[in-house]
Design a protein around this motif. Structure first.
Motif, short mmCIF file in Angstrom:
data_model
loop_
_atom_site.label_atom_id
_atom_site.label_comp_id
_atom_site.label_asym_id
_atom_site.label_seq_id
_atom_site.Cartn_x
_atom_site.Cartn_y
_atom_site.Cartn_z
N TRP A 1 -24.70 9.81 133.21
CA TRP A 1 -22.95 9.98 133.24
C TRP A 1 -22.49 8.51 133.05
CZ3 TRP A 1 -20.94 14.66 133.24
CH2 TRP A 1 -21.63 15.71 133.73
N SER A 2 -21.27 8.54 132.21
CA SER A 2 -20.42 7.15 132.15
C SER A 2 -19.04 7.83 131.84
CB SER A 2 -20.88 6.56 130.92
OG SER A 2 -22.01 6.09 131.17
N LEU A 3 -18.26 7.30 132.73
CA LEU A 3 -16.77 7.49 132.98
C LEU A 3 -15.99 6.32 132.08
CD1 LEU A 3 -16.69 9.24 135.99
CD2 LEU A 3 -16.68 10.13 133.86
N PRO A 4 -14.73 6.58 131.42
CA PRO A 4 -13.98 5.39 130.85
C PRO A 4 -13.47 4.31 132.02
CG PRO A 4 -13.31 7.39 130.09
CD PRO A 4 -14.21 7.84 131.31
N ARG A 5 -13.53 3.44 131.67
CA ARG A 5 -13.22 2.15 132.60
C ARG A 5 -14.11 2.13 133.81
NH1 ARG A 5 -8.44 2.65 134.82
NH2 ARG A 5 -8.07 0.21 135.28
N GLU A 6 -15.50 2.51 133.66
CA GLU A 6 -16.21 2.51 135.01
C GLU A 6 -16.60 1.01 135.35
OE1 GLU A 6 -19.66 5.01 134.09
OE2 GLU A 6 -20.67 3.28 133.27
N THR A 7 -16.56 0.92 136.66
CA THR A 7 -17.31 -0.56 137.22
C THR A 7 -18.65 -0.24 137.71
OG1 THR A 7 -16.18 -0.12 139.32
CG2 THR A 7 -14.72 -1.18 137.66
N HIS A 8 -19.02 -1.35 138.27
CA HIS A 8 -20.49 -1.28 138.75
C HIS A 8 -20.74 -2.00 140.01
CE1 HIS A 8 -22.15 0.05 134.63
NE2 HIS A 8 -20.86 -0.65 134.28
#
Length: 771
Positions: free
Chosen positions: A25-32
């Protein structure tokens, strides 16, 4: 078990890389995110300096335990609400989402860094400076109970969080007083790591406008993990949308909310962007809740002819540095339901002592406490047979519960619903050619090998789940095809195949026409529990079957109107409603389409069943050969005869047995996580030093289905997911000890590593073994 299995519906998607696990899963503007973890087992935190980390490139935030505590994040409540010995209440340890003033095991989260990339977050975490004051360490349950043991908590005397008893002590003492012989044994069920294929991971997005959190994480049930997240963050459940699509293994260690998930929810709100974290394998080994971790002692009282009179049981359970939500329940209420195993034993008394130590918390692991119960009971029976000079098979036959004894109320108050243990044992002995054991032993000895044969008969609880009712929903799309909903999804079991098969059988449809949606935050609100305790087909499947039957019942009224006939004249068969005695009919699919075109769908249904419990049984036999020069063990044969009630899909049931057997064999043959007793450092931190069973460990298998349907649920099913692990641990242990008996070795602790076996042979065995 025979099978016409052509493949699971989900397999093509999974093996072609189209699955969607948490890290997918990846979302726009995701951070880590990266967690800084404690590098010591027990220490006070004197100070934390995060200034350099906050100034590092790409860093958006650094969160410490003090900040998390100030924000209201806290412990997840324990499931044990019942009293222990003398009315004792379980002493809650609590747990900081991130350590505040003390760390209590290596790997505990101390700080959380959020950055633009995973590497930036990791680099910044290494810039955090922590000043620790080391404290004395206690490793192992027995060590924790010593009078001079270091204390982990000021409010937990003697490190004892719960003293739990069951059975009748006075009656058991009386049984022992008149016994002709008492066999005693103590065995170790060492700590092991769950190690699902998918590491622990989490992605959180906070929608400030709606004040809603979307949480993506591996889980064994939305209704299990969402309450934990709410408790740990003080955020109402209705504001948490939980997503778990594909889950790469559960085994119990994915059954509750982890503190990391709560910290990430806080982080997502702080930075105003999605936050993603995927653990390394070493993090998974250190911070996933561990399994097992108990010292098991038992005594068996008998008459001179081998009739069982009573049992005494004592467990010392290592709970780790903090109590997990379900670990204490698993090690108390669960095993108290079947401590006498499948034997007619009039009296039993058990005492389970739960202690805290400077190690990772423990929780249910495949089989939960069932393998511990059976391991202790079946080792006791083998030792009793040896001490009394009675054949081990005859001793079992003499005391096994006959089929006519079921339903059987145990001395601890539980009721075994159905079964035929003598029939299982008879079939296992025949399939394994038990009469040929002596011949095969001589043949192995001629090749310079030690040969052993082991048997175990067992019963285990399955089902339950801590909720009174299990619900399912069936809705119909515009094309008329059913869509089914459950609160819990798979972690490898094949739900997408078997649940549609259950509903298809009720509807008379092709299973391919039916779609399963599970753990769906946009689906109907349903009651129920997760994919735990071998309860899936009994409870989720039973709820689907009952819901499907309700759909059929409701459909008769609408079919009558559609066909312009009296409802009493409508019959349902092979997917269609028909006016009795005519060829006038309408299919369920067509009827659903027609109703959908009228707005809404009158066939959409939510229904369910009371949560049921059953007791599957089994008889397993294993044969091993040991090379005395190396200590290497070869499992050359394995026969399993199991009563799992009615089987819906034999291939999936076989797959569950294969998986359980592999994990049980892993525990017997090598899996263990060891901590240094002085400083509490784990010796195992990666697959370079942690034993994981491989395909070549699994011997040739003969699996035989011998069902006695359960009367407790609509499908007559019993659990199958835990049977392999429950049966294989005592079976292979008894086989290995049988192989070593000729050398005067009557006991050896798990795991049976080559070095441990070699050392036992050459140090403790008869002198000629070394030659």
């Amino acid at each position: 078990m025979s099978s016409t299995f052509k493949g699971r519906r989900e397999d093509f998607r999974l093996v072609t890389g189209q699955g969607r696990y948490t890290s997918d899963w990846s979302l726009p503007r995701e951070t880590h995110a990266c967690f800084l973890r404690a590098d010591r087992a027990h220490a006070k935190i004197l100070s934390i300096d995060v200034s350099q980390a906050k100034a590092a490139p790409g860093v958006l935030a650094v969160i410490t335990g003090a900040e998390a505590l100030a924000a209201g994040l806290g412990a997840i409540p324990n499931m044990v609400k019942y009293p222990g010995k003398g009315g004792m209440k379980l002493i809650e340890t609590g747990r900081d989402v991130l350590a505040v003033d003390r760390v209590r095991f290596v790997g505990q989260g101390v700080a959380l860094v959020i950055a633009e990339t995973p590497n930036q977050a990791m680099d910044a975490s290494e810039l955090i400076v922590i000043d620790y004051e080391d404290l004395p360490v206690v490793i192992g349950g027995a060590a924790a109970l010593k009078p001079d043991a270091p204390l982990l908590y000021d409010h937990v005397p003697n490190n004892l969080v719960f003293d739990y008893e069951y059975g009748d002590k006075a009656r058991t003492d009386a049984a022992f007083a008149k016994a002709d012989h008492v066999t005693k044994i103590t065995v170790d069920a060492p700590r092991i790591v769950g190690n699902p294929m998918e590491p622990k991971a989490c992605l959180v997005n906070y929608d400030a406008k709606k004040d809603i959190y979307d949480v993506y994480a591996p889980s064994q049930g939305i209704t299990m993990i969402r309450p934990g997240l709410a408790a740990g963050t003080q955020i109402p459940e209705e504001k948490i949308r939980f997503h778990a699509w594909d889950v790469g293994g559960g085994f119990g260690v994915r059954s509750e909310a982890y503190s990391e998930y709560c910290a990430l929810m806080m982080a997502a709100k702080i930075v105003g962007r999605p936050v993603k974290w995927v653990a390394t394998r070493s993090e998974t080994i250190l911070s996933d809740h561990h399994g097992r971790g108990a010292i098991l002692s038992g005594e068996l009282a008998m008459t001179k002819d081998g009739t069982f009179l009573g049992m005494r049981i004592e467990w010392i359970v290592d709970c780790g540095g903090y109590l997990s939500g379900s670990g204490p329940l698993t090690n108390t209420a669960g095993p108290s339901s079947n401590p006498v195993n499948v034997y007619a034993t009039p009296a039993v008394y058990g005492l389970h002592r739960l202690v805290v130590t400077n190690a990772t918390p423990t929780t249910p692991y495949r089989g939960a406490a069932r393998p511990n119960v059976t391991y202790l009971a079946e080792r006791l029976v083998d030792e009793a047979a040896r001490e009394m000079g009675i054949d081990r098979i005859e001793l079992r036959r003499k005391n096994l519960l006959p089929r006519k004894a079921f339903p059987y109320k145990t001395p601890t108050g539980s009721t075994y619903d159905s079964g035929d243990p003598p029939g299982l044992l008879a079939d296992a002995l025949k399939a394994a050619d038990w009469k040929g054991v002596a011949r095969r032993r001589k043949a192995a000895e001629k090749r310079g090998l030690l040969y052993g044969a082991g048997v175990a008969v067992f019963i285990e609880p399955s089902g339950g789940g801590g909720v009174p009712r299990e619900e399912a929903a069936i809705k119909f799309g515009d094309n008329g095809n059913p869509v089914i909903f459950t609160v819990s999804g798979p972690s490898g079991q094949g739900h997408e195949t078997v649940y549609p098969e259950i509903v298809a059988s009720e509807f008379g449809l092709d299973p391919e026409q039916i779609t399963l949606r599970f753990s769906d935050p946009d689906g109907p609100v349903l009651k129920g529990s997760g994919s735990i305790g071998s309860r899936g087909v009994m409870n989720h499947g039973g709820a689907l079957a009952i819901t499907a039957r309700e759909v059929v019942r409701k459909g008769k009224e609408h079919a009558a109107k559609h066909l312009e006939a009296a409802e009493a004249d409508i019959e349902f068969e092979k997917g269609s409603y028909r006016v009795r005695g005519t060829d006038v009919s309408v299919s369920l699919i067509e009827l659903a389409k027609t109703l959908a075109n009228k707005g809404g769908n009158a066939l959409d249904t939510i229904d369910g069943v009371p949560v049921s419990l059953s007791f599957p049984t089994g008889a397993h036999i294993a044969e091993v050969e040991i090379d005395p020069a190396t200590g290497m063990i070869d499992i050359v044969k394995y026969v399993a005869v199991d009563d799992s009630g009615n089987i819906i899909n034999h291939a999936l049931a076989e797959g569950q047995l294969h998986g359980g057997l592999m994990q049980g064999l892993g525990q017997v043959m090598g899996e263990v996580i060891v901590y240094d007793p002085v400083d509490g450092q784990p010796v195992h931190g990666s697959f370079m030093d942690y034993f994981m069973p491989r395909a070549d460990l699994l011997p040739p298998l003969q699996l035989i289905d011998r069902p006695v349907p359960s009367p407790t649920n609509p499908l007559g099913a019993k659990g199958v997911g835990e049977a392999g692990a429950t049966g294989s641990v005592p079976t292979v242990a008894n086989a290995v000890v049988d192989a070593l008996r000729s050398l005067g070795i009557n006991h050896i602790e798990l795991p049976f590593t080559p070095h441990r076996i070699w050392e036992a042979i050459h140090t403790n065995g008869k002198s000629q073994a070394a030659e």
